[in-house]
Scaffold this active site. Structure first.
Site, PDB file in Angstrom:
ATOM      1  N   LYS A   1       0.826  -1.218   0.000  1.00  9.50           N
ATOM      2  CA  LYS A   1       0.000   0.000   0.000  1.00  9.50           C
ATOM      3  C   LYS A   1       0.861   1.271   0.000  1.00  9.50           C
ATOM      4  CE  LYS A   1      -3.610  -2.477  -0.267  1.00  9.50           C
ATOM      5  NZ  LYS A   1      -4.370  -3.264   0.661  1.00  9.50           N
TER       6      LYS A   1
HETATM    7  C1  LIG Z   1      -5.397  -4.407   1.010  1.00  5.47           C
HETATM    8  C2  LIG Z   1      -6.850  -4.262   1.066  1.00  5.47           C
HETATM    9  C3  LIG Z   1      -7.584  -4.558   2.216  1.00  5.47           C
HETATM   10  C4  LIG Z   1      -6.993  -5.250   3.402  1.00  5.47           C
HETATM   11  O1  LIG Z   1      -5.974  -4.552   3.992  1.00  5.47           O
HETATM   12  P1  LIG Z   1      -5.145  -5.272   5.156  1.00  5.47           P
HETATM   13  O2  LIG Z   1      -4.428  -4.140   5.816  1.00  5.47           O
HETATM   14  O3  LIG Z   1      -4.198  -6.222   4.467  1.00  5.47           O
HETATM   15  O4  LIG Z   1      -6.088  -5.955   6.043  1.00  5.47           O
HETATM   16  C5  LIG Z   1      -8.940  -4.270   2.246  1.00  5.47           C
HETATM   17  N1  LIG Z   1      -9.547  -3.741   1.186  1.00  5.47           N
HETATM   18  C6  LIG Z   1      -8.892  -3.468   0.045  1.00  5.47           C
HETATM   19  C7  LIG Z   1      -9.651  -2.862  -1.090  1.00  5.47           C
HETATM   20  C8  LIG Z   1      -7.527  -3.743  -0.064  1.00  5.47           C
HETATM   21  O5  LIG Z   1      -6.876  -3.520  -1.200  1.00  5.47           O
END
Ligand SMILES: *Cc1c(COP(=O)(O)O)cnc(C)c1O
Length: 394
Positions: free
Chosen positions: A192
């Site tokens: 991210k």
């Molecule tokens: C990455 C992601 C998540 C989950 O994030 P985590 O921090 O790994 O739990 C949820 N929703 C979307 C759209 C994502 O891309």
């Protein structure tokens, strides 16, 4: 005639979504380890305050993932068994998984093909007596049509809990993503835009929900329980709810503190890569992502062109494999959720239910877009895409 063996564009493999990590956070992690306070402590508090200021919200609570945050957001806002919750099928599994965790039912609404976000024009048709909330997802960092979503929510008394995993930098008509709707949840997963390895943040302007997120995320112990071993002396805590183990560690926050300081710098780098890709792919059988909507900032989390499979002789999966053979790692965001076995089998979804999501799902490919990429890396991606496209163009 013997076929010439493919010589890959790159010697070493370009890993998709590999994060940029710099000396400052490495030193901060080491400092955390030496400090003796490794789990939830002062650095988490500092990271929360930085994030809260960045978002301009009243409250920001760090957790160990966005998934944990979405789960708690639903619990603290009173959602539960038998409720119907509207969301998009063009999202990561976590968005809908958490709906099932609380015993509620995910109700998918098709996307708009251009924005790849939930189509607000289709939402009202899916509202029933049991509908309690909408979970918009700002796909790839492009804000959803929040004016339309908020007005539907208001009219039908629905909560808006936003999955902003892609959308830390997203701005919609002057508002940051964390400041629209009831509760917003962010991710700091390794791929991210801000990364803490694993991590998430919940923002809200509702004091009651904010306190509950903090308590329920740490076993349901009364406020500020992490202080109990500090130099202020032991304090008793009370268990007020059978909570979860969702707290963020200081080791994670050590990364986040420095990553967040560079958020604008990294966003600019990804913006530049985005433009370079856009230009390079004009003439190819790729449908490049639509420009950002007026009055918005796109967080540039994922670059997701669609492969024009009617014009090119190979499937998306074959295209992805060919990129892999060129030593370019890519992602797929996403295979539409209703096509996954659990959702298809449990809720009876089938191909044909959400044609726009399926259109994207069959054609989308995410090219590398990390702030870590060098000029040579992005040239390699472009050259590999061109090489494969030219070979298969019909
Ligand atoms: C990455 C992601 C998540 C989950 O994030 P985590 O921090 O790994 O739990 C949820 N929703 C979307 C759209 C994502 O891309």
């Amino acid at each position: 005639m013997t076929q010439k063996k493919n010589k890959p564009i790159r010697k070493n493999y370009l890993i998709f979504g590999s994060p940029r990590v710099e000396e400052a956070e490495i030193n901060e992690v080491v400092d955390t380890l030496r400090s003796g306070w490794i789990s939830t402590g002062p650095k988490v508090a500092r990271f929360e305050e930085m994030f809260r200021k960045y978002m301009g919200t009243r409250y920001a609570m760090a957790l160990h993932s966005c998934t944990a945050g979405l789960h708690l957001a639903m619990i603290v806002s009173g959602l539960g068994r038998g409720d119907e919750i509207i969301t998009t099928p063009m999202t990561f599994a976590a968005t809908a998984n958490v709906i099932t965790h609380i015993g509620a039912k995910p109700v998918f609404v098709d996307i708009d093909k251009r924005s790849m976000n939930i189509d607000p024009n289709l939402i009202e048709k899916s509202i029933t007596k049991r509908t309690r909330a909408i979970i918009p997802v700002h796909f790839a960092g492009r804000p959803c049509d929040m004016d339309a979503i908020m007005s539907i929510a208001k009219k039908h008394h629905l909560l808006v809990i936003t999955d902003a995993a892609h959308a830390i930098e997203t701005v919609y008509k002057g508002q940051r993503a964390g400041n629209i709707g009831d509760i917003t949840v962010f991710s700091f997963y390794v791929t991210k835009n801000v990364c803490t390895g694993e991590g998430g943040m919940v923002t809200t302007n509702n004091k009651d929900w904010a306190e509950k997120v903090q308590m329920y995320g740490l076993h349901g112990m009364s406020k500020g329980a992490w202080h109990r071993y500090s130099d202020k002396g032991f304090k008793h805590y009370q268990v007020v709810f059978p909570g979860y183990k969702y707290n963020m560690m200081d080791i994670q926050a050590a990364l986040g503190i420095h990553q967040l300081k560079r958020i604008n710098k990294y966003h600019k780098i990804r913006e530049k890569i985005w433009k370079k890709y856009d230009q390079a792919f004009q003439e190819l059988p790729l449908i490049i992502p639509a420009p950002a909507e007026k009055d918005t900032i796109h967080a540039r989390h994922l670059y997701t062109p669609l492969l024009d499979i009617d014009k090119i002789g190979i499937s998306r999966d074959a295209f992805q494999q060919a990129l892999h053979n060129e030593n370019i790692g890519t992602g797929i965001h996403f295979v539409a959720l209703h096509l996954h076995p659990y959702y298809a089998n449990t809720f009876g979804f089938k191909r044909g239910d959400f044609p726009n999501a399926e259109f994207v799902s069959d054609r989308t490919i995410s090219l590398p877009l990390s702030a870590k990429l060098t000029e040579e890396d992005t040239d390699d991606v472009i050259n590999a895409v061109k090489k494969i496209a030219e070979k298969h163009y019909i």
